[in-house]
Design a protein around this motif. Structure first.
Motif, short mmCIF file in Angstrom:
data_model
loop_
_atom_site.label_atom_id
_atom_site.label_comp_id
_atom_site.label_asym_id
_atom_site.label_seq_id
_atom_site.Cartn_x
_atom_site.Cartn_y
_atom_site.Cartn_z
N TRP A 41 -23.37 51.04 22.02
CA TRP A 41 -23.09 50.23 23.21
C TRP A 41 -21.88 50.72 23.97
N ARG A 42 -20.88 51.25 23.28
CA ARG A 42 -19.71 51.77 23.98
C ARG A 42 -20.11 52.96 24.85
N TYR A 43 -21.00 53.80 24.32
CA TYR A 43 -21.48 54.94 25.10
C TYR A 43 -22.27 54.46 26.32
N VAL A 44 -23.13 53.45 26.12
CA VAL A 44 -23.93 52.93 27.24
C VAL A 44 -23.02 52.41 28.35
N ASP A 45 -21.99 51.65 27.97
CA ASP A 45 -21.08 51.08 28.97
C ASP A 45 -20.37 52.17 29.77
N VAL A 46 -19.88 53.20 29.07
CA VAL A 46 -19.18 54.29 29.75
C VAL A 46 -20.16 55.09 30.61
N PHE A 47 -21.37 55.30 30.10
CA PHE A 47 -22.40 56.04 30.85
C PHE A 47 -22.69 55.34 32.18
N LEU A 48 -22.91 54.03 32.14
CA LEU A 48 -23.23 53.29 33.36
C LEU A 48 -22.05 53.28 34.32
N GLU A 51 -10.63 54.29 36.74
CA GLU A 51 -11.42 53.06 36.60
C GLU A 51 -11.61 52.72 35.13
N LEU A 52 -11.90 53.73 34.32
CA LEU A 52 -12.11 53.51 32.89
C LEU A 52 -10.83 52.99 32.24
N GLN A 53 -9.70 53.57 32.58
CA GLN A 53 -8.43 53.13 32.01
C GLN A 53 -8.11 51.70 32.42
N ALA A 54 -8.41 51.35 33.67
CA ALA A 54 -8.14 49.99 34.15
C ALA A 54 -8.96 48.96 33.38
N LEU A 55 -10.19 49.31 33.02
CA LEU A 55 -11.04 48.38 32.27
C LEU A 55 -10.58 48.23 30.83
N GLN A 56 -9.94 49.26 30.29
CA GLN A 56 -9.51 49.23 28.90
C GLN A 56 -8.16 48.54 28.72
N GLU A 57 -7.45 48.32 29.81
CA GLU A 57 -6.12 47.69 29.71
C GLU A 57 -6.24 46.17 29.56
#
Length: 205
Positions: free
Chosen positions: A151-158, A199-205
């Motif tokens: 699921w982590r891969y799916v989220d990053v892929f999308l 964008e990815l970093q902002a979601l992980q914070e």
């Protein structure tokens, strides 16, 4: 009966061709994401590409020569396929026949209705197992060599490959192999690798 069979084969293997982007028309202020299907193409090689809900390819329609400013735009009308990411030698090239952001049941229902198959890609298998567990049922048995998507891969892929422009939902693919900028195959929006990582970093914070 033979004619109906041929028409069915054509329907299952043809690619819908999107209308010209609105922002490519002189003086137009129309929404570039509002691209209807204006026809269909039957491609000798393209019809061999199978479906997957986490595809490795995106299709770009450039049937109006000069309508796109991309570095890879065709000088004559054409349809091109771009890899989203590096594909291992011998790895399968695949397209999504349905929008990537549709939920699992909607994607599988469309594949059954239009193309006559039940999708059992890695993403769908993970969704079906999760649905079965939520209902207290036994998950569908996996076939030989079948794996489930993480699921982590799916989220990053999308996040990386689906256009974030409101109302679009197109697929982002590199403008050129190894390039740092990606282009949407529907609205033409562009995003750099740096912007994606931010964008990815902002979601992980």
């Amino acid at each position: 009966a033979e004619v109906l069979q041929l028409l069915r084969m054509d329907d299952c293997n043809a690619h819908g061709v999107l209308a010209r982007r609105a922002d490519a028309l002189d003086g137009s202020e129309a929404d570039p994401t509002a691209r209807g299907v204006r026809g269909a193409l039957l491609l000798a090689s393209g019809s061999l590409v199978n479906h997957e809900c986490l595809p490795t390819l995106a299709r770009f329609d450039d049937c109006d020569a000069g309508s796109r400013s991309s570095a890879t735009a065709c000088s004559t009308p054409c349809v091109s396929f771009r890899t989203l990411h590096a594909v291992p030698r011998g790895g399968e090239l695949s397209l999504s026949y349905v929008p990537l952001l549709w939920d699992g049941e909607e994607r599988r229902a469309r594949c059954r209705a239009l193309f006559g198959f039940d999708c059992r890609c890695a993403r769908c298998r993970a969704e079906l197992r999760e649905e079965a567990e939520a209902q207290g049922k036994e998950a569908p048995a996996a076939g030989l060599g079948e794996e489930e998507a993480d699921w982590r891969y799916v989220d990053v892929f999308l996040l990386k490959y689906v256009c974030a422009r409101p109302g679009c939902g197109g697929t982002l693919a590199p403008e050129a192999p190894g390039g740092s900028a990606a282009e949407c195959n529907v609205c033409g929006a562009k995003r750099t690798e740096k912007e994606f990582l931010e964008e990815l970093q902002a979601l992980q914070e």
